[in-house]
Design a protein around this motif. Structure first.
Motif, PDB file in Angstrom:
ATOM      1  N   ALA A   1      -3.704  -0.545 -10.519  1.00  0.00           N
ATOM      2  CA  ALA A   1      -4.433   0.632 -10.036  1.00  0.00           C
ATOM      3  C   ALA A   1      -3.712   1.922 -10.420  1.00  0.00           C
ATOM      4  O   ALA A   1      -4.339   2.960 -10.619  1.00  0.00           O
ATOM      5  CB  ALA A   1      -4.615   0.556  -8.517  1.00  0.00           C
ATOM      6  N   ALA A   2      -2.388   1.828 -10.576  1.00  0.00           N
ATOM      7  CA  ALA A   2      -1.585   2.998 -10.935  1.00  0.00           C
ATOM      8  C   ALA A   2      -1.513   3.209 -12.445  1.00  0.00           C
ATOM      9  O   ALA A   2      -1.066   4.268 -12.895  1.00  0.00           O
ATOM     10  CB  ALA A   2      -0.171   2.856 -10.366  1.00  0.00           C
TER      11      ALA A   2
ATOM     12  N   CYS B   1      -1.713  -5.823  -8.489  1.00  0.00           N
ATOM     13  CA  CYS B   1      -2.965  -5.063  -8.307  1.00  0.00           C
ATOM     14  C   CYS B   1      -2.653  -3.588  -8.047  1.00  0.00           C
ATOM     15  O   CYS B   1      -3.327  -2.703  -8.582  1.00  0.00           O
ATOM     16  CB  CYS B   1      -3.784  -5.647  -7.163  1.00  0.00           C
ATOM     17  N   ALA B   2      -1.621  -3.320  -7.247  1.00  0.00           N
ATOM     18  CA  ALA B   2      -1.219  -1.933  -6.997  1.00  0.00           C
ATOM     19  C   ALA B   2      -0.705  -1.294  -8.279  1.00  0.00           C
ATOM     20  O   ALA B   2      -1.013  -0.132  -8.575  1.00  0.00           O
ATOM     21  CB  ALA B   2      -0.154  -1.878  -5.903  1.00  0.00           C
ATOM     22  N   ARG B   3       0.059  -2.044  -9.050  1.00  0.00           N
ATOM     23  CA  ARG B   3       0.563  -1.526 -10.330  1.00  0.00           C
ATOM     24  C   ARG B   3      -0.592  -1.237 -11.291  1.00  0.00           C
ATOM     25  O   ARG B   3      -0.601  -0.224 -11.973  1.00  0.00           O
ATOM     26  CB  ARG B   3       1.549  -2.511 -10.962  1.00  0.00           C
TER      27      ARG B   3
ATOM     28  N   ARG C   1       2.011   2.666  -3.475  1.00  0.00           N
ATOM     29  CA  ARG C   1       1.025   3.136  -4.457  1.00  0.00           C
ATOM     30  C   ARG C   1       1.295   4.535  -5.003  1.00  0.00           C
ATOM     31  O   ARG C   1       1.171   4.768  -6.197  1.00  0.00           O
ATOM     32  CB  ARG C   1      -0.387   3.042  -3.880  1.00  0.00           C
ATOM     33  N   ASP C   2       1.651   5.486  -4.150  1.00  0.00           N
ATOM     34  CA  ASP C   2       1.887   6.846  -4.633  1.00  0.00           C
ATOM     35  C   ASP C   2       3.046   6.894  -5.618  1.00  0.00           C
ATOM     36  O   ASP C   2       2.956   7.541  -6.664  1.00  0.00           O
ATOM     37  CB  ASP C   2       2.151   7.801  -3.468  1.00  0.00           C
TER      38      ASP C   2
ATOM     39  N   HIS D   1      -0.591  -9.243  -5.435  1.00  0.00           N
ATOM     40  CA  HIS D   1      -0.960  -8.048  -4.681  1.00  0.00           C
ATOM     41  C   HIS D   1      -0.200  -6.828  -5.218  1.00  0.00           C
ATOM     42  O   HIS D   1      -0.773  -5.749  -5.374  1.00  0.00           O
ATOM     43  CB  HIS D   1      -0.675  -8.236  -3.189  1.00  0.00           C
TER      44      HIS D   1
ATOM     45  N   LEU E   1       4.147   4.462  -7.467  1.00  0.00           N
ATOM     46  CA  LEU E   1       3.745   3.794  -8.710  1.00  0.00           C
ATOM     47  C   LEU E   1       2.893   4.714  -9.572  1.00  0.00           C
ATOM     48  O   LEU E   1       3.076   4.772 -10.789  1.00  0.00           O
ATOM     49  CB  LEU E   1       2.982   2.506  -8.388  1.00  0.00           C
ATOM     50  N   ALA E   2       1.972   5.438  -8.962  1.00  0.00           N
ATOM     51  CA  ALA E   2       1.120   6.359  -9.724  1.00  0.00           C
ATOM     52  C   ALA E   2       1.972   7.407 -10.429  1.00  0.00           C
ATOM     53  O   ALA E   2       1.745   7.719 -11.608  1.00  0.00           O
ATOM     54  CB  ALA E   2       0.092   7.012  -8.802  1.00  0.00           C
TER      55      ALA E   2
ATOM     56  N   ASP F   1       0.829  -1.211   0.000  1.00  0.00           N
ATOM     57  CA  ASP F   1       0.000   0.000   0.000  1.00  0.00           C
ATOM     58  C   ASP F   1       0.861   1.258   0.000  1.00  0.00           C
ATOM     59  O   ASP F   1       0.536   2.249  -0.658  1.00  0.00           O
ATOM     60  CB  ASP F   1      -0.944   0.014   1.205  1.00  0.00           C
ATOM     61  N   ASP F   2       1.981   1.210   0.727  1.00  0.00           N
ATOM     62  CA  ASP F   2       2.883   2.362   0.779  1.00  0.00           C
ATOM     63  C   ASP F   2       3.533   2.661  -0.573  1.00  0.00           C
ATOM     64  O   ASP F   2       3.991   3.774  -0.807  1.00  0.00           O
ATOM     65  CB  ASP F   2       3.987   2.131   1.822  1.00  0.00           C
TER      66      ASP F   2
END
Length: 188
Positions: free
Chosen positions: A110-111, A106-108, A71-72, A103, A74-75, A68-69
C-alpha cells in the motif's frame, strides 16, 4: 542454469549485521536502480519489531494494530527510495510468521512496494534458495541468518555478470508470481 547456486562459490565480502545495515541503508537512500528481494525462509526472528513480538505472544489484534501504525513511516520511506520488487516464496502449511508477514507486506505494498507470491513447489528445482537483496547491477547481498532465523548480516557480491543473472532470475519469478492482493484475499 541456476545462478543462485553460483553465489556460494563466488567471491564476496562478508558484512556483520551493523555494517550490513549501514551499507544497505546508504544504498537505499542514494541508489537509483530498482531493488529486488527474494525471500525463501518461512520464519525469521524480528525481536526489534513490536508487531512481531505481539504475534509471537499470540496477540494478533495488537500485532495487526501495530502494523497499521507502521503505515505512515512506510509511505515516507517508499517516497525516498527506488522501486522495490519482492518475491515471497510460500510453503504449505503456512507458518504463523508467514501469516503475520503477509499483513506487513500488504502495508508495504500500500505504501509503494511491489510484492508477488510464489508457491514453494515452483522453486524447488532452485533450492536451496538464498535470501537475496539486489540493490544495483553491481551489488547483490546474500542475507545471512542463524538456524533460528536471526539476522546475522550478509555477503556482498559485486560480479556484474552474476548479479545480472540473479536479477533476471528474481524478475522472472516475480513475473510468474501471484499479486499479493489476490493471494491474500484467497488465503488469509
Amino acid at each position: 542454469m541456476n545462478p543462485f547456486a553460483r553465489l556460494a562459490a563466488s567471491p564476496s565480502h562478508r558484512l556483520a549485521k551493523a555494517e550490513y545495515d549501514r551499507e544497505v541503508e546508504h544504498a537505499l537512500m542514494t541508489g537509483r536502480a530498482p531493488i529486488w528481494k527474494l525471500e525463501r525462509a518461512q520464519s525469521f526472528l524480528e525481536p526489534d519489531v513490536a508487531s512481531w513480538r505481539a504475534m509471537r505472544a499470540g496477540d494478533w489484534r495488537l500485532a495487526l494494530s501495530l502494523i497499521d501504525d507502521m503505515r505512515d513511516g512506510l509511505a515516507e520511506l517508499y517516497e525516498r527510495i527506488p522501486p522495490v520488487h519482492r518475491v515471497r516464496v510460500v510453503e504449505r502449511p503456512l507458518t504463523p510468521y508467514v501469516c503475520w508477514e503477509m499483513h506487513v507486506l500488504c502495508a508495504r505494498e500500500a505504501a509503494g512496494e511491489h510484492v508477488r507470491v510464489v508457491p514453494a513447489d515452483r522453486v524447488r528445482h532452485l533450492d536451496p534458495l538464498p535470501e537475496v537483496l539486489i540493490l544495483s547491477a553491481r551489488r547483490l547481498y546474500v542475507i545471512g541468518y542463524d538456524e533460528c532465523g536471526a539476522h546475522l548480516g550478509g555477503c556482498r557480491h559485486t560480479d556484474p555478470t552474476l548479479v545480472r543473472a540473479c536479477e533476471r532470475a528474481v524478475s522472472e519469478l516475480f513475473a510468474c508470481g501471484e499479486p499479493l492482493g489476490e493471494w491474500f484475499a484467497r488465503e488469509l
